[in-house]
Scaffold this active site. Structure first.
Site, PDB file in Angstrom:
ATOM      1  N   GLU A   1     -12.140  -2.837 -32.810  1.00 18.01           N
ATOM      2  CA  GLU A   1     -10.811  -2.905 -32.198  1.00 18.01           C
ATOM      3  C   GLU A   1     -10.837  -3.950 -31.102  1.00 18.01           C
ATOM      4  O   GLU A   1     -11.848  -4.116 -30.419  1.00 18.01           O
ATOM      5  CB  GLU A   1     -10.370  -1.564 -31.595  1.00 18.01           C
ATOM      6  CG  GLU A   1     -10.110  -0.474 -32.616  1.00 18.01           C
ATOM      7  CD  GLU A   1      -9.618   0.833 -32.009  1.00 18.01           C
ATOM      8  OE1 GLU A   1      -8.922   0.798 -30.976  1.00 18.01           O
ATOM      9  OE2 GLU A   1      -9.933   1.889 -32.570  1.00 18.01           O
TER      10      GLU A   1
ATOM     11  N   GLU B   1     -14.562   6.562 -30.228  1.00 15.66           N
ATOM     12  CA  GLU B   1     -14.376   6.483 -28.777  1.00 15.66           C
ATOM     13  C   GLU B   1     -14.631   7.750 -27.990  1.00 15.66           C
ATOM     14  O   GLU B   1     -13.748   8.261 -27.297  1.00 15.66           O
ATOM     15  CB  GLU B   1     -12.966   5.969 -28.480  1.00 15.66           C
ATOM     16  CG  GLU B   1     -12.720   4.559 -28.974  1.00 15.66           C
ATOM     17  CD  GLU B   1     -11.522   3.897 -28.342  1.00 15.66           C
ATOM     18  OE1 GLU B   1     -10.684   4.598 -27.757  1.00 15.66           O
ATOM     19  OE2 GLU B   1     -11.425   2.666 -28.430  1.00 15.66           O
TER      20      GLU B   1
END
Ligand code: BGP
Length: 479
Positions: free
Chosen positions: A379, A166
């Site tokens: 995710e 991320e």
């Protein structure tokens, strides 16, 4: 009718090292920056530290058995750099690497494919002390040392690798994801400089996987939110495009095309925020090709026009620390480019994250169309306050509803031709949230502890555990 998932579809779930392992100072491990950041979170907000987390380090066999019971085909987790190299570089910590050998062997013995993330926010603290961590280019060389060791160690056992977790979220929430000394916190250019160093590290890791792992596949794990315009006014549509370019394309174009999105870079240059790029950097980035994109999707975003000269200043995303809806401390703003805002058409979680299954279908279609690479969901999930009943049950129907709707949306995108390899929601078991302690839960398995009291971290199956078990058993036919 449900989508027909391929027989080799990788159903599973995810965690990250510092959020689940605990044993922060055991068997030779030294602090990572997350141990320090979470110690501060405990002092200032009362959130649990990372010292024990979910105590997975001591429960890993039990945890893998629970994954097996759910029927997992894959498990995505990260390796703690500071467990393997407590000082960041130098001598390997034998006990530290042994933990990952044991974990990977346990997974393989249970026919669970390991999906390994090399870096999930937890830089060794020694490197922060030595030279400021990701702020300093030296980190790229040290990352290569660490990554080469890990990739080589597991080259015959791990096929799927994700590099850095991320980057786009690190830019937004940099002080939660990286330790940034007080005196640098107002210098927003450094957010993009850190990201540039990460781009170099990502490219190196991609090259290493291709060099060292026979048949290995590699990609970044990107926190991704599609951006919708607040209204159908042209100015809002333009703002949404600007936000997409700076928040999403700026990362994707690096991974898949090897350059920085021009419109975003022009904006950064205009405001003195652009990263310093050295000769050879862009060539290296071009050489680090990705095989797939791993996506972390929780919510979609919304943007509106933000004319220059309205007295607004550049700011980054706010956080809701309380879990009371509406407590979010503000939205990212770039005057003259865009301003993020709440989408009035969507419900939110207690932490103000919009709930938008269609956003998943939309982004899968959009990204596959733009880059034509296989995608993985690494995710996706709903953070919620769970209640443990007296007889040890957790009735998390809200989580089941969230996941069901997202799997349906993923299936629709696949019906439209998108290649999705895996669905690994967050999280396999309850763990430490990045900014809300342990009371914000995501797992299929309840870990019995509170922010103040780690108790014994007893594992208890939630209703979603049995639901997901049936989803996997029927290969997505019964949601
Ligand atoms: C992602 C991170 C995870 C994770 C998750 C949920 O951004 O990759 O580490 O925790 O979001 O976020 P949070 O823990 O803040 O609820």
């Amino acid at each position: 009718m449900s989508h027909l998932f391929p027989n080799d579809f990788l159903w599973g779930a995810s965690t990250s090292a510092y959020q689940v392992e605990g044993a922060a100072y055991e068997d030779g491990k030294k602090a990572s920056q997350q141990d320090i950041i979470n110690q501060e979170n405990y002092t200032t907000r009362g959130f649990a530290t990372a010292e024990i987390a979910s105590d997975h380090y001591h429960h890993y066999k039990e945890d893998v058995a629970l994954m097996k019971e759910m029927g997992f085909k894959a498990y995505r987790f990260s390796i703690a750099w500071s467990r393997v190299f407590p000082d960041g570089i130098g001598a390997v910590n034998e006990k530290g690497i042994q933990f990952y050998r044991n974990l990977i062997d346990e997974l393989l013995a249970n026919q669970i494919e390991p999906i390994v993330t090399l870096y999930h926010y937890d830089l060794p603290w020694a490197l922060v002390e030595k030279y400021g961590g990701w702020l300093n280019r030296q980190v790229v060389t040290d990352f290569e040392y660490y990554a080469r060791y890990i990739i080589n160690e597991f080259r015959d056992k791990v096929k799927y690798w994700t590099t850095i977790n991320e980057q786009s979220i690190i830019v937004q929430y940099w002080t939660a994801k990286c330790y940034i000394p007080e005196e640098y916190r107002t210098n927003n250019q450094l957010r993009y400089q850190i990201n540039h160093h990460m781009n170099l590290a990502h490219a190196i890791a991609c090259k290493l996987v291709h060099e060292l792992v026979p048949g290995g596949l590699v990609g970044a794990a990107l926190g991704y939110a599609p951006v919708y315009p607040l209204t159908s006014k042209a100015a809002d549509a333009m703002a949404a495009l600007n936000a997409h370019d700076l928040r999403n394309a700026y990362y994707l174009d690096i991974y898949f095309k090897g350059f920085y999105t021009k419109s975003a870079m022009r904006y950064l240059e205009k405001h003195g925020l652009a990263p310093e790029i050295q000769p050879g950097d862009m060539e290296l980035i071009k050489e680090g090709t990705s095989d797939f994109l791993a996506l972390n999707y929780y919510y979609s975003d919304c943007a509106k026009s933000c004319p220059e000269g309205d007295g607004k200043e550049i700011r980054y995303s706010g956080v809701n620390y309380s879990g009371k809806k509406g407590d979010i401390s503000g939205f990212e703003t770039h005057p003259g480019f865009y301003e993020m805002c709440k989408n009035p058409n969507l419900e939110t979680s207690d932490w103000d994250w919009s709930i938008d299954p269609t956003g998943l279908e939309y982004l899968l279609r959009d990204l596959y169309g733009r880059y034509n690479k296989p995608l993985m969901i690494t995710e996706n999930g709903l953070g919620a306050f769970d209640t443990l009943t007296e007889d040890g049950q957790v009735h998390d129907d809200y989580r089941i509803a969230y996941l069901k709707a997202h799997i349906e949306a993923m299936g629709k995108a696949m019906d439209a031709g998108v290649e999705v390899l895996a669905y690994c929601p967050w999280s396999a078991i309850d763990l430490l949230s990045t900014s809300n302690g342990v009371k914000k839960r995501y797992g299929f398995v309840y870990v019995d502890r509170t922010d103040d009291d780690p108790k014994e971290c007893r594992r208890l199956r939630k209703d979603s555990f049995y639901w997901y078990q049936n989803v996997i058993r029927t290969n997505g036919q019964q949601l």
